[in-house]
Design an enzyme around this catalytic site. Structure first.
Site, PDB file in Angstrom:
ATOM      1  N   LYS B 104       1.320  -1.106   0.071  1.00 24.44           N
ATOM      2  CA  LYS B 104       0.578   0.254  -0.401  1.00 24.44           C
ATOM      3  C   LYS B 104       0.955   1.311  -0.134  1.00 24.44           C
ATOM      4  O   LYS B 104       1.657   1.057   1.289  1.00 24.44           O
ATOM      5  CB  LYS B 104      -0.664  -0.064   1.151  1.00 24.44           C
ATOM      6  CG  LYS B 104      -1.747   1.138   0.907  1.00 24.44           C
ATOM      7  CD  LYS B 104      -2.786   0.927   2.720  1.00 24.44           C
ATOM      8  CE  LYS B 104      -2.776   2.582   3.252  1.00 24.44           C
ATOM      9  NZ  LYS B 104      -3.413   3.324   4.723  1.00 24.44           N
ATOM     10  N   ALA B 192      -9.271   5.876   2.912  1.00 24.50           N
ATOM     11  CA  ALA B 192      -9.393   6.801   4.240  1.00 24.50           C
ATOM     12  C   ALA B 192     -10.431   8.165   4.571  1.00 24.50           C
ATOM     13  O   ALA B 192     -10.993   8.273   3.334  1.00 24.50           O
ATOM     14  CB  ALA B 192      -7.925   7.308   4.011  1.00 24.50           C
ATOM     15  N   GLY B 193     -10.891   8.243   5.458  1.00 23.99           N
ATOM     16  CA  GLY B 193     -11.573   8.881   5.451  1.00 23.99           C
ATOM     17  C   GLY B 193     -12.973   8.698   5.609  1.00 23.99           C
ATOM     18  O   GLY B 193     -14.224   9.095   5.897  1.00 23.99           O
ATOM     19  N   ASN B 214      -9.838   1.917   9.452  1.00 29.14           N
ATOM     20  CA  ASN B 214      -8.697   1.454  10.453  1.00 29.14           C
ATOM     21  C   ASN B 214      -9.822   2.143  11.870  1.00 29.14           C
ATOM     22  O   ASN B 214     -10.739   2.343  12.110  1.00 29.14           O
ATOM     23  CB  ASN B 214      -7.639   2.346   9.981  1.00 29.14           C
ATOM     24  CG  ASN B 214      -6.734   1.745  11.569  1.00 29.14           C
ATOM     25  OD1 ASN B 214      -5.664   1.278  11.642  1.00 29.14           O
ATOM     26  ND2 ASN B 214      -7.228   1.338  12.284  1.00 29.14           N
ATOM     27  N   THR B 215      -9.369   3.715  11.888  1.00 27.03           N
ATOM     28  CA  THR B 215     -10.367   4.410  12.540  1.00 27.03           C
ATOM     29  C   THR B 215     -11.123   4.134  12.973  1.00 27.03           C
ATOM     30  O   THR B 215     -11.769   4.497  14.221  1.00 27.03           O
ATOM     31  CB  THR B 215      -9.574   5.796  12.385  1.00 27.03           C
ATOM     32  OG1 THR B 215      -8.197   5.855  12.346  1.00 27.03           O
ATOM     33  CG2 THR B 215     -10.160   6.178  13.798  1.00 27.03           C
TER      34      THR B 215
END
Lengths: 65, 274
Positions: B104, B192-193, B214-215
């Site tokens: 990645k 992401a996001g 992830n987050t």
């Protein structure tokens, strides 16, 4: 006579090879190495000479996104 | 209803049943991470390489053992790299440690938004493909950038939905959908996001091939439950895309048949003109 290992000074080993340095440092587990921001393949540690001021990075598996 | 078995996610000729990729960072405990992996049932897990921190005597050994026990494919990243050179070196170290050519690719161009550096990521992609890597570049939805990455030899693209870790969801839906239309043959993973399962479901409904989270999972109050919610959302969105959504119309259309409606004259007992 020092090399910089992960940002910290470390005495140059004798002989002045990456293999000798790693023998002193004994990094745990899985790791990989870069010298002066260039990857050093494991198979070349014995023949990788290191010099005063070289920057050595030793990295391990870590969490990532 | 049985799971579809012929709808694998294919990345560089590797097939995955799940369309969800999961990051391994920012969990409060190793057990939460393991249980979230179990609940999300992801195609791959993303990992990084870091120096041993001064307070650690373990050097990532327990973390790496934990991940290996999950028997999930690993996708290393080049997170934190700000130049193509750093990214190439990190990728080479990752290939040796994790024994995979998948990478990645992240080259960050701005420390505030963590926006990818479009010039650095293309430069790194060209070099990594030359060195035999299978590159999954983290990029924006910019079509010209995506074209350059495809030209460089990237067979998968990972456009952002919003800046890393913000959870804002797709900030530029039109451009993302246009990217999907312009690159119909390229696997596209929104990376992401993403903050909510509805965001993941939405992009999957648009025809994206997967999402990387992830987050959104690790910083939820209950990461394991959230991992399960995301798995359901990704599956729902994918199924909806495959099912072919109805066409959106400007005018109302009665769903109940007009024929036979009571309280009307006989002459109106005919098919609706609409």
């Amino acid at each position: 006579m020092f090399v910089i290992v992960n940002g910290h000074p470390h005495p140059l080993p004798e002989p002045r090879t990456l293999a000798a340095l790693l023998l002193l440092l004994s990094p745990l587990g899985a790791f990989a190495v870069a010298r002066n921001d260039e990857f050093v393949p494991r198979a070349t540690y014995d023949t990788c000479d290191i010099h005063q001021g070289d920057r050595i990075d030793i990295v391990h598996p870590a969490a990532g996104g | 209803m049985e799971e579809q078995t012929n709808d694998d996610l294919t990345l560089y000729e590797q097939r995955f049943r799940s369309h969800l990729l999961l990051g391994t960072a920012r969990y409060d405990s190793p057990s939460l991470l393991v249980n979230a992996i179990r609940a999300a049932d992801p195609a791959m897990l993303t990992v990084s390489l870091r120096r041993q921190t001064s307070g650690s005597t373990d050097a990532g050994q327990s973390f790496w053992s934990l991940l290996r026990e999950t028997r999930r494919p690993i996708l290393p990243n080049t997170a934190g790299c700000h130049t193509a050179r750093e990214a190439v070196t990190t990728a080479c170290m990752a290939r040796e440690v994790f024994q995979t050519s998948l990478i990645k690719l992240e080259v960050i161009g701005d420390d505030v938004t963590l926006q990818p550096d479009p010039f650095g990521v293309v430069e790194a992609a060209i070099e990594l493909v030359r060195r035999g890597f299978q590159v999954l570049p983290y990029c924006t939805e910019d079509w010209v950038l995506c074209q350059r990455l495809i030209d460089a030899g990237c067979e998968v693209l990972m456009p952002w939905a919003a800046p890393i870790g913000t959870g804002q969801g797709p900030r530029n839906p039109r451009a993302l959908r246009e990217l999907r239309e312009r690159a119909p043959q390229i696997p596209l993973i929104v990376d992401a996001g993403i903050g909510l399962p509805s965001h993941a479901c939405q992009v999957m409904e648009w025809g994206f091939d997967g999402v990387l989270l992830n987050t959104a999972v690790s910083r939820a109050l209950d990461p394991v439950r959230m991992a399960s919610a995301f798995a359901s959302a990704v599956t729902a969105g994918r199924r909806a895309f495959l099912a072919g959504p109805m066409i959106v119309r400007e005018m109302a259309v009665s769903s109940t048949p007009e024929i036979g409606r009571p309280f009307t004259s006989a002459s109106s007992d005919r098919p609706s003109p609409r």
